[in-house]
Design an enzyme around this catalytic site. Structure first.
Site, PDB file in Angstrom:
ATOM      1  N   CYS A  65       0.868  -1.174   0.000  1.00 49.06           N
ATOM      2  CA  CYS A  65       0.000   0.000   0.000  1.00 49.06           C
ATOM      3  C   CYS A  65       0.906   1.226   0.000  1.00 49.06           C
ATOM      4  CB  CYS A  65      -0.920   0.027   1.215  1.00 49.06           C
ATOM      5  SG  CYS A  65      -2.052  -1.391   1.324  1.00 49.06           S
TER       6      CYS A  65
ATOM      7  N   ARG B   3      -4.578   1.802  -1.218  1.00 51.44           N
ATOM      8  CA  ARG B   3      -4.653   0.415  -0.771  1.00 51.44           C
ATOM      9  C   ARG B   3      -4.601  -0.622  -1.877  1.00 51.44           C
ATOM     10  NH1 ARG B   3      -9.536  -2.740   2.542  1.00 51.44           N
ATOM     11  NH2 ARG B   3      -8.148  -4.264   3.536  1.00 51.44           N
TER      12      ARG B   3
ATOM     13  N   VAL C 131      -5.331  -7.072   0.848  1.00 50.00           N
ATOM     14  CA  VAL C 131      -4.842  -8.446   0.960  1.00 50.00           C
ATOM     15  C   VAL C 131      -5.532  -9.172   2.114  1.00 50.00           C
ATOM     16  CG1 VAL C 131      -2.807  -9.871   1.466  1.00 50.00           C
ATOM     17  CG2 VAL C 131      -2.609  -7.910  -0.085  1.00 50.00           C
TER      18      VAL C 131
ATOM     19  N   GLU D   9       2.212  -6.346   6.279  1.00 50.19           N
ATOM     20  CA  GLU D   9       1.539  -7.532   6.794  1.00 50.19           C
ATOM     21  C   GLU D   9       2.191  -7.923   8.113  1.00 50.19           C
ATOM     22  OE1 GLU D   9      -1.091  -8.546   5.341  1.00 50.19           O
ATOM     23  OE2 GLU D   9      -0.854  -7.676   3.340  1.00 50.19           O
TER      24      GLU D   9
ATOM     25  N   GLY E 210      12.070 -16.650  -2.578  1.00 52.40           N
ATOM     26  CA  GLY E 210      13.176 -17.146  -1.758  1.00 52.40           C
ATOM     27  C   GLY E 210      14.211 -16.107  -1.396  1.00 52.40           C
TER      28      GLY E 210
END
Length: 620
Positions: free
Chosen positions: A2, A50, A53, A85, A386
Site C-alpha cells: 500500500c 490500498r 490483501v 503484513e 526465496g
C-alpha cells in the site's frame, strides 16, 4: 503493498489541504490502486492508498482509534496509516482481546492500531512481519514513523518550512510540494557507490527511516531511536538441534506468510530457496494440503533458452530446473519469456527509473521483474519468493571464494573485477573530485564497525559474520527494493519468508562451519530442508537472477547511448565523459578496455531518463 504519506505542522492549519492530499494519493496510486482514504486535522494530514490483501472489506484507512478507556485512556484518538503484513497478528489480537480491546474488523491493520493504543511506539517490538506505518497521536501531538527490521517496505521523510512530511516513496514528497528532487555531491556519491547507506537517500533533503527504527516528530522536533538491533549471541546448539531448529522456524515462517484473502502464488527460479518456499507453501495451501494446485511463476530470456553460456555467476539456465520443480509439485505454472525488444522498450526503462526513484544497477533484470509482476496479475496478488536466504545462509560466491572473502570492501563489488558500474561513463574529473572509492571505503568501515560480535569468534567466524551483516543490512536492501518497487506493475505484494527476524536472529549466530556444512554454500539449509525437493534441485549450486546474454542487447544499448550523446537538451550530458562515450560507440572493445561495462551504459541511459523525464536536478 500500500502507500502512505502525510504532513505534520504546528504552524499551519492542515484541515483544508485537500489538494495536497490529492497529490500524495496520485503519486502513491501504483502502490494501492484499489481504494484509498485520507484524514485531515488541524496539525496532521494522513493519506493512504490500498492494495487489499487481508480483510478487503474491513481494512480501510487511515484508521482512527478510540478515545477514553477503550483507547488506553487517551483523551483523543490515534490515527494510523499503515502498509504491510503482520504475520503474528492473530496471536497479538488474542492477547489484546484478553487485555480488554474490542475489534471491529478482521484486519491486521486494526491489530497494529490497538497494539499502539496498548503499548505506544514500543508495539513495534511485538510485530513479526513486514511493515511501514505512521501513527498520529493527537493527545501527545506526535507523529511516529515505524519501519520493519529489514526495510522490506520503504518509508521516507523530510523536514519542511511548515514542519514535517513523510511518504512511502520520495516521488510523493516531490509531487506534494514537500521537497525538491535535488541531488548534490553527497547524493551522487551515494548513487555511484552501489551500496545503499541506511538512513540516506540520493536526494539532498530526503532521508529514509532506518530499518528497525522509530522516528518521532512533535513540538520539540525530531527524535530517532532504534527498537531492534541484530543480536550477537553464543550458539550452544549442536548440529542436529541446529538443523531441526532451522527447519522448524522456516516452516513456521512460510505457514504464517501464506495467509491471504486474495490469490497467492510463488516465484520459482529453479533454485534451492524458491524450491523450499514453494514446497512448504504447497503443503499449507496447495494440492498437498487438499486445496487447488499451487500457482507458480518464472521468467526467462528468449535468447538464453537456446544460447545460454555459463559464467562465473550462472552455471546453468533456470528453465530446466523450474520445470523439474513444477513437475515435482504438480503446480499450475506460468513462464514469462522476455525478449531483447522488451528490455529496450523506452517506456519500460523509464518506468524502472521512475519506480525506483533513482538509477539502479541491473536495468534489464528490473525490466524483466517488472514485466513478470505485471503478468502475475490477476492470477496472483501475493507472491512468496526465496529472497534473503543467500544473504543469511551464505549462498553468494563472495561467501565462498577466498578472493572475495578477503577483499577489503563490500564483497559484491568484487565480482566486477574493478569495473566501474554506475560510474564507468561519468566524467573523469568529476569522478576524481567526488572520490567515489573513498566514499565507498568510508561506508564500508562504518558498516564493519556496526557488526554485532560476541568477542569470542574465531578469525574465520568473525569475518563471515561481517560479510553476513554487510549482506543483511546493505546488499539485501537492493533486492528488497527491487521486489517492492517493480512489484507495483502488478500490483503485487511480495513476501519473503527467509527475511523473518526470528530466523535471522537464530541463523546469524550459527558458526560458519555449520552454515557451510559439507563445504557447500547454504549447506545448513540443504540439510534442514533438502528432503522436500528433487535431488537435482538440492544439488544445484547458486545461480543469481538471470541476465540477458543476447549480444543484440548490448548493441541496442550502444545505439541508445549514441542518441543520448547527440541530444543537446539531455540533462545528463554534463555528467558523462566524452572520450569514454566515444570508446563505447566506436572501439572494437566497446569501451571494455576503458573500464566501462554494460552496467555503465545502462546507468547512462537511466541518468538521461532521470534528468529529462523525472525532473531531477543536479546541484554539484
Amino acid at each position: 503493498m500500500c502507500g502512505i504519506g502525510g504532513i505534520i505542522s504546528f504552524t499551519t492549519d492542515l484541515g483544508e489541504r485537500h489538494r495536497t492530499a490529492d497529490e500524495f494519493a496520485a503519486a502513491l496510486h501504483d502502490r494501492g490502486p484499489e481504494s484509498g482514504g485520507r484524514w485531515l486535522g488541524r496539525h496532521a494530514l494522513l493519506v493512504f492508498t490500498r492494495l487489499a490483501v487481508i480483510d478487503p472489506v474491513g481494512g480501510g484507512q487511515p484508521m482512527v482509534g478510540r478515545s477514553g478507556a477503550a483507547g488506553g485512556g487517551r483523551p483523543e484518538p490515534a490515527v494510523l496509516a499503515y502498509t504491510g503484513e503482520i504475520f503474528n497478528f492473530t496471536d497479538l489480537r488474542d492477547e489484546l482481546t484478553r487485555r480488554g480491546h474490542r475489534f471491529d474488523t478482521a484486519s491486521d491493520t486494526e491489530v497494529v492500531l490497538r497494539a499502539y493504543e496498548e503499548w505506544g511506539p514500543a508495539c513495534a517490538e511485538r510485530l513479526r512481519g513486514m511493515f511501514a506505518f505512521a501513527v498520529w497521536d493527537a493527545a501527545a501531538e506526535q507523529l511516529h514513523l515505524i519501519r520493519d527490521r529489514f526495510g522490506i517496505y520503504p518509508l521516507h521523510y523530510t523536514l519542511t518550512d511548515e514542519g514535517f512530511a513523510f511518504a512511502s516513496e520520495p516521488k510523493a514528497l516531490f509531487r506534494a510540494g514537500q521537497a525538491q528532487p535535488v541531488v548534490d555531491r553527497d547524493g551522487l556519491r551515494e548513487l555511484l557507490g552501489y551500496t545503499p547507506t541506511p538512513g540516506r537517500t540520493v536526494f539532498r533533503d530526503v532521508r529514509e527511516v532506518i530499518p528497525g527504527e522509530i522516528v518521532t516528530f512533535g513540538r520539540n522536533g525530531l527524535v530517532r531511536r532504534r527498537y531492534w538491533d541484530l543480536p550477537a549471541r553464543e550458539h550452544t546448539d549442536g548440529l542436529s538441534e541446529t538443523i531441526a531448529t532451522v527447519r522448524e522456524i522456516v516452516q513456521d515462517s512460510v505457514r504464517r506468510q501464506v495467509v491471504s484473502d486474495v490469490p497467492l502464488g510463488v516465484m520459482l527460479s529453479g533454485g534451492l530457496d524458491s524450491g523450499i518456499v514453494s514446497a512448504l507453501a504447497d503443503r499449507e495451501v496447495g494440492a498437498a494440503a487438499g486445496g487447488d494446485r499451487l500457482r507458480t511463476f518464472s521468467m526467462e530470456y528468449v535468447y538464453n533458452l537456446a544460447n545460454f553460456r555459463s559464467d562465473e555467476m550462472h552455471a546453468s539456465p533456470d528453465s530446466p530446473h523450474v520445470a523439474t520443480m513444477v513437475e515435482h509439485l504438480g503446480a499450475d505454472h506460468s513462464e514469462l519469456l522476455v525478449t531483447t525488444d522488451d528490455l529496450m522498450d523506452p517506456a519500460e526503462q523509464l518506468a524502472v527509473v521512475d519506480g525506483m526513484d533513482r538509477p539502479i544497477v541491473g536495468l534489464e533484470t528490473h525490466v524483466a521483474f517488472r514485466r513478470l509482476a505485471s503478468r502475475m496479475q490477476p492470477t496472483a496478488t501475493v507472491a512468496l519468493c526465496g529472497d534473503g536466504a543467500d544473504e543469511l545462509f551464505g549462498g553468494y560466491i563472495w561467501f565462498q571464494d577466498p578472493w572475495y572473502v578477503q577483499a577489503a570492501t563490500f564483497p559484491w563489488i568484487g565480482p566486477f573485477h574493478g569495473m566501474e558500474m554506475h560510474s564507468g561513463l561519468v566524467d573523469r574529473q568529476l569522478y576524481q573530485e567526488l572520490d567515489v572509492p573513498g566514499y565507498i571505503d568510508q561506508r564500508y568501515q562504518e558498516a564493519l564497525a556496526e557488526t554485532p560480535l560476541t568477542g569470542e569468534e574465531t578469525a574465520e567466524d568473525r569475518r563471515m559474520r561481517e560479510i553476513t551483516y554487510l549482506n543483511l543490512t546493505r546488499y539485501l536492501r537492493t533486492v528488497l527494493d527491487r521486489r517492492d518497487r517493480m512489484g507495483q506493475a502488478g500490483p503485487l505484494e511480495g513476501r519473503v519468508p527467509f527475511v523473518d527476524h526470528v530466523l535471522v536472529e537464530y541463523v546469524y549466530n550459527v558458526p560458519w562451519a555449520m552454515k557451510n556444512l559439507d563445504g557447500r554454500e547454504k549447506g545448513l539449509l540443504r540439510a534442514a530442508m533438502g528432503d522436500l525437493l528433487p535431488d537435482s534441485i538440492v544439488r544445484r549450486g547458486k545461480s543469481p537472477f538471470p541476465t540477458a546474454q543476447d549480444p543484440a542487447y548490448r548493441q541496442s544499448l550502444r545505439s541508445r547511448l549514441q542518441t543520448i550523446s547527440e541530444d543537446k537538451s539531455s540533462g545528463v550530458a554534463e555528467l558523462l565523459d566524452v572520450k569514454r562515450v566515444e570508446a563505447v560507440l566506436s572501439a572494437p572493445s566497446q569501451g571494455l578496455g576503458a573500464g566501462v561495462n554494460r552496467l555503465s551504459i545502462e546507468a547512462a541511459l537511466q541518468l538521461h531518463y532521470w534528468t529529462t523525464e523525472c525532473g531531477v536536478e543536479f546541484k554539484l
